[in-house]
Design a protein around this motif. Structure first.
Motif, PDB file in Angstrom:
ATOM      1  N   UNK A  89       0.834  -1.206   0.000  1.00 32.72           N
ATOM      2  CA  UNK A  89       0.000   0.000   0.000  1.00 32.72           C
ATOM      3  C   UNK A  89       0.865   1.251   0.000  1.00 32.72           C
ATOM      4  N   UNK A  90       1.901   1.275   0.834  1.00 41.19           N
ATOM      5  CA  UNK A  90       2.788   2.449   0.904  1.00 41.19           C
ATOM      6  C   UNK A  90       3.408   2.738  -0.471  1.00 41.19           C
ATOM      7  N   UNK A  91       3.931   1.703  -1.124  1.00 42.33           N
ATOM      8  CA  UNK A  91       4.581   1.920  -2.422  1.00 42.33           C
ATOM      9  C   UNK A  91       3.577   2.210  -3.525  1.00 42.33           C
ATOM     10  N   UNK A  92       2.345   1.762  -3.361  1.00 42.81           N
ATOM     11  CA  UNK A  92       1.288   2.156  -4.298  1.00 42.81           C
ATOM     12  C   UNK A  92       1.056   3.659  -4.148  1.00 42.81           C
ATOM     13  N   UNK A  93       0.975   4.138  -2.915  1.00 44.62           N
ATOM     14  CA  UNK A  93       0.822   5.579  -2.668  1.00 44.62           C
ATOM     15  C   UNK A  93       1.985   6.362  -3.283  1.00 44.62           C
ATOM     16  N   UNK A  94       3.192   5.886  -3.042  1.00 46.23           N
ATOM     17  CA  UNK A  94       4.381   6.569  -3.553  1.00 46.23           C
ATOM     18  C   UNK A  94       4.347   6.615  -5.075  1.00 46.23           C
ATOM     19  N   UNK A  95       3.997   5.510  -5.712  1.00 46.59           N
ATOM     20  CA  UNK A  95       3.997   5.480  -7.180  1.00 46.59           C
ATOM     21  C   UNK A  95       2.892   6.352  -7.763  1.00 46.59           C
ATOM     22  N   UNK A  96       1.727   6.371  -7.130  1.00 48.37           N
ATOM     23  CA  UNK A  96       0.617   7.186  -7.636  1.00 48.37           C
ATOM     24  C   UNK A  96       0.908   8.683  -7.466  1.00 48.37           C
ATOM     25  N   UNK A  97       1.488   9.062  -6.333  1.00 41.41           N
ATOM     26  CA  UNK A  97       1.794  10.481  -6.105  1.00 41.41           C
ATOM     27  C   UNK A  97       2.998  10.959  -6.902  1.00 41.41           C
ATOM     28  N   UNK A  98       3.872  10.057  -7.273  1.00 42.14           N
ATOM     29  CA  UNK A  98       5.057  10.453  -8.049  1.00 42.14           C
ATOM     30  C   UNK A  98       5.866  11.495  -7.297  1.00 42.14           C
ATOM     31  N   UNK A  99       6.225  12.565  -7.995  1.00 44.41           N
ATOM     32  CA  UNK A  99       7.044  13.613  -7.382  1.00 44.41           C
ATOM     33  C   UNK A  99       6.336  14.341  -6.238  1.00 44.41           C
ATOM     34  N   UNK A 100       5.023  14.185  -6.132  1.00 41.18           N
ATOM     35  CA  UNK A 100       4.292  14.843  -5.047  1.00 41.18           C
ATOM     36  C   UNK A 100       4.411  14.097  -3.722  1.00 41.18           C
ATOM     37  N   UNK A 101       4.910  12.851  -3.737  1.00 35.58           N
ATOM     38  CA  UNK A 101       5.042  12.107  -2.496  1.00 35.58           C
ATOM     39  C   UNK A 101       6.295  12.558  -1.749  1.00 35.58           C
ATOM     40  N   UNK A 102       6.183  12.671  -0.430  1.00 29.87           N
ATOM     41  CA  UNK A 102       7.319  13.057   0.381  1.00 29.87           C
ATOM     42  C   UNK A 102       7.076  12.644   1.825  1.00 29.87           C
ATOM     43  N   UNK A 103       8.168  12.480   2.572  1.00 30.50           N
ATOM     44  CA  UNK A 103       8.019  12.235   4.003  1.00 30.50           C
ATOM     45  C   UNK A 103       7.741  13.539   4.734  1.00 30.50           C
ATOM     46  N   UNK A 104       8.021  14.645   4.072  1.00 33.52           N
ATOM     47  CA  UNK A 104       7.721  15.973   4.610  1.00 33.52           C
ATOM     48  C   UNK A 104       6.451  16.470   3.926  1.00 33.52           C
ATOM     49  N   UNK A 105       5.875  17.556   4.433  1.00 30.15           N
ATOM     50  CA  UNK A 105       4.681  18.122   3.814  1.00 30.15           C
ATOM     51  C   UNK A 105       5.135  19.265   2.912  1.00 30.15           C
ATOM     52  N   UNK A 106       5.273  18.953   1.622  1.00 34.31           N
ATOM     53  CA  UNK A 106       5.680  19.934   0.620  1.00 34.31           C
ATOM     54  C   UNK A 106       4.631  19.918  -0.477  1.00 34.31           C
TER      55      UNK A 106
END
Length: 175
Positions: A89-106
């Motif tokens: 699930x985590x890597x699905x989130x990361x792949x769907x968000x692409x460059x928008x995924x981050x451990x910080x809130x950017x």
């Protein structure tokens, strides 16, 4: 140490290496986001999040070693399945968000909120993965105290984190 304990320590180390991979992706995405006008929110809670997640990994190993509890196959294997599912699930989130995924809130102005993949079903599916893993990983080897302490400390952190993300998205995306 028993064989099951060695395997458990190996699992926790693998999850730790997965965290390092996340940080590599996060750093790349932060660089991209800032180069595209990204704005960071909620810097204050981030160090606590890092300490808490590091503490989860350490707590799993320490409690499993110190408690001497034996591996319970019914609980342990069920929790391994949950850990693997949460990683997926985590890597699905990361792949769907692409460059928008981050451990910080950017948040990058103009990109909009992602509503595909797991985000069709939940506004914050990555946090479901965090909650599930925070309970399941310790329980693989009956580290009940670590599961409880992480969950109790993580609950207010997630409340802050989700509020920060919602505010950030509302502020930046409506400009």
């Amino acid at each position: 140490m028993t064989d099951s304990l060695w395997w458990y320590v190996a699992l926790v180390v693998l999850v730790g290496l997965e965290r390092v991979a996340e940080l590599v992706v996060s750093l790349r995405n932060a660089k991209w986001s800032f180069s595209h006008g990204g704005v960071e929110f909620g810097k204050g809670h981030y160090p606590f999040m890092v300490v808490l997640h590091t503490g989860l990994l350490a707590g799993c190993v320490v409690e499993a070693i110190v408690s001497g509890r034996p591996f319970d196959p019914r609980l342990g294997w069920t929790m391994v399945a949950v850990v693997v599912t949460m990683q997926a699930l985590r890597w699905w989130c990361i792949s769907v968000l692409g460059y928008q995924w981050n451990t910080r809130v950017i948040v990058v102005p103009g990109l909009g909120r992602v509503t595909r993949g797991p985000y069709r079903f939940l506004r914050h599916p990555n946090y479901l993965a965090v909650i599930g893993e925070g309970i399941a990983l310790p329980l693989v080897h009956s580290a009940y105290i670590t599961a409880i302490v992480f969950t109790l400390l993580n609950a207010p952190l997630l409340a802050i984190r989700i509020r920060t993300e919602e505010t950030a998205l509302g502020t930046v995306l409506t400009r």
